[in-house]
Design a protein around this motif. Structure first.
Motif, PDB file in Angstrom:
ATOM      1  N   ARG A  35       9.646   2.149 -13.921  1.00  0.00           N
ATOM      2  CA  ARG A  35       9.343   1.808 -15.310  1.00  0.00           C
ATOM      3  C   ARG A  35      10.209   2.673 -16.244  1.00  0.00           C
ATOM      4  O   ARG A  35       9.715   3.484 -17.028  1.00  0.00           O
ATOM      5  N   HIS A  36      11.507   2.435 -16.165  1.00  0.00           N
ATOM      6  CA  HIS A  36      12.469   3.252 -16.899  1.00  0.00           C
ATOM      7  C   HIS A  36      12.445   2.979 -18.399  1.00  0.00           C
ATOM      8  O   HIS A  36      13.026   3.730 -19.175  1.00  0.00           O
ATOM      9  N   HIS A  37      11.789   1.885 -18.810  1.00  0.00           N
ATOM     10  CA  HIS A  37      11.837   1.473 -20.212  1.00  0.00           C
ATOM     11  C   HIS A  37      10.890   2.257 -21.113  1.00  0.00           C
ATOM     12  O   HIS A  37      11.032   2.227 -22.331  1.00  0.00           O
ATOM     13  N   PHE A  38       9.929   2.969 -20.541  1.00  0.00           N
ATOM     14  CA  PHE A  38       9.008   3.713 -21.390  1.00  0.00           C
ATOM     15  C   PHE A  38       9.763   4.791 -22.167  1.00  0.00           C
ATOM     16  O   PHE A  38      10.547   5.543 -21.578  1.00  0.00           O
ATOM     17  N   PRO A  39       9.531   4.893 -23.474  1.00  0.00           N
ATOM     18  CA  PRO A  39      10.323   5.827 -24.293  1.00  0.00           C
ATOM     19  C   PRO A  39      10.179   7.289 -23.873  1.00  0.00           C
ATOM     20  O   PRO A  39      11.138   8.058 -23.988  1.00  0.00           O
ATOM     21  N   TRP A  40       9.012   7.670 -23.373  1.00  0.00           N
ATOM     22  CA  TRP A  40       8.839   9.067 -22.942  1.00  0.00           C
ATOM     23  C   TRP A  40       9.555   9.359 -21.627  1.00  0.00           C
ATOM     24  O   TRP A  40       9.692  10.506 -21.234  1.00  0.00           O
ATOM     25  N   ARG A  41      10.035   8.324 -20.967  1.00  0.00           N
ATOM     26  CA  ARG A  41      10.838   8.514 -19.764  1.00  0.00           C
ATOM     27  C   ARG A  41      12.301   8.831 -20.119  1.00  0.00           C
ATOM     28  O   ARG A  41      13.052   9.303 -19.283  1.00  0.00           O
ATOM     29  N   ASN A  42      12.681   8.504 -21.353  1.00  0.00           N
ATOM     30  CA  ASN A  42      14.081   8.651 -21.754  1.00  0.00           C
ATOM     31  C   ASN A  42      14.277   9.818 -22.719  1.00  0.00           C
ATOM     32  O   ASN A  42      15.176   9.788 -23.563  1.00  0.00           O
ATOM     33  N   THR A  43      13.430  10.809 -22.589  1.00  0.00           N
ATOM     34  CA  THR A  43      13.556  12.010 -23.408  1.00  0.00           C
ATOM     35  C   THR A  43      13.071  13.220 -22.610  1.00  0.00           C
ATOM     36  O   THR A  43      12.273  13.069 -21.681  1.00  0.00           O
ATOM     37  N   PHE A  73      10.960  20.253 -18.986  1.00  0.00           N
ATOM     38  CA  PHE A  73      11.737  21.457 -18.700  1.00  0.00           C
ATOM     39  C   PHE A  73      12.406  21.454 -17.318  1.00  0.00           C
ATOM     40  O   PHE A  73      13.013  22.442 -16.917  1.00  0.00           O
ATOM     41  N   ASP A  74      12.272  20.334 -16.598  1.00  0.00           N
ATOM     42  CA  ASP A  74      12.911  20.197 -15.279  1.00  0.00           C
ATOM     43  C   ASP A  74      12.513  21.300 -14.301  1.00  0.00           C
ATOM     44  O   ASP A  74      13.302  21.670 -13.419  1.00  0.00           O
ATOM     45  N   GLN A  75      11.325  21.829 -14.444  1.00  0.00           N
ATOM     46  CA  GLN A  75      10.861  22.824 -13.488  1.00  0.00           C
ATOM     47  C   GLN A  75      10.402  22.111 -12.204  1.00  0.00           C
ATOM     48  O   GLN A  75       9.850  21.013 -12.262  1.00  0.00           O
ATOM     49  N   PRO A  76      10.624  22.710 -11.038  1.00  0.00           N
ATOM     50  CA  PRO A  76      10.297  22.051  -9.764  1.00  0.00           C
ATOM     51  C   PRO A  76       8.809  22.119  -9.435  1.00  0.00           C
ATOM     52  O   PRO A  76       8.396  22.701  -8.428  1.00  0.00           O
TER      53      PRO A  76
END
Length: 220
Positions: A20-28, A131-134
């Motif tokens: 579901r790449h279209h969700f706006p919170w996925r693109n930020t 924050f891209d934390q693992p």
């Protein structure tokens, strides 16, 4: 080892085509937007959230404006998705972030957990997606997929509170290039294929090693 690599290879391939790449919170990766989305997504079906999310961002484009928002106005915007108590928590959280952290969402788990309405899942989701934390945010969807595929069980009446189970699940994410993408792939797959009721086994690319499916097949 093959079972684990097959899981990720198949899952990520499915996600690249069906996520579901279209969700706006996925693109930020803007922390305020991620925090806002996670508050709204809590206990709410994802399809209902986007309009409310867009309206809130239009009205309060940054966290300082949300911190001084009128609670009745926020409640009115949130009303279509229910759980209006989130309005007060959002405003309080925004206010604390602006007063203690210079309007910057903290990137520390313990600091996030001190904020109103932020539990283990939302804290880890913010750290992972902003924050891209693992780290691995674990909810019932994540538990369902890993339990079915790997055959994990829990004696805890609330599996989400089972620390041993969470540790087993998180171990599968170690060494991933992007924990963010892996987490989102798990969520999307659990929501679309490995559903709570009537999972779509016919179209599931994980059947070859799925503990739950193979067990049912053996009993048939």
């Amino acid at each position: 080892m093959r079972k684990d690599s097959f899981f990720w290879e198949s899952l990520l391939a499915w996600y690249s085509e069906n996520g579901r790449h279209h969700f706006p919170w996925r693109n930020t990766k803007e922390p305020y937007r991620i925090l806002l989305a996670e508050f709204l997504l809590q206990q709410t079906h994802v399809r209902k959230v986007q309009e409310v999310y867009d309206q809130l961002l239009l009205k309060y484009p940054d966290i300082s404006e949300l911190a001084s928002a009128n609670i009745e106005t926020v409640e009115k915007i949130i009303a279509p998705i229910g759980l209006k108590y989130r309005a007060e928590r959002l405003i309080k959280t925004a206010g604390i972030i602006c007063s203690l952290y210079d309007c910057k969402v903290p990137n520390d788990y313990n600091e996030l957990r001190k904020l109103p309405g932020i539990g283990d899942y939302i804290a880890n989701a913010i750290l992972c997606y902003a924050f891209d934390q693992p780290v691995v945010p674990i909810d019932t969807n994540v538990i369902r997929l890993f339990s079915r595929y790997f055959g994990y069980t829990s004696t805890n009446p609330r599996p989400r509170m089972d620390k041993e189970l969470a540790s087993k699940i998180r171990a599968h994410f170690e060494g991933m290039v992007s924990t963010r993408s892996a987490n989102l792939a798990v969520l999307d797959f659990a929501g679309a294929v490995c559903t709570a009721k009537n999972p779509k086994s016919v179209e599931c690319p994980l059947l070859k090693y799925c503990f739950d499916y193979l067990g049912q097949k053996g009993l048939s």
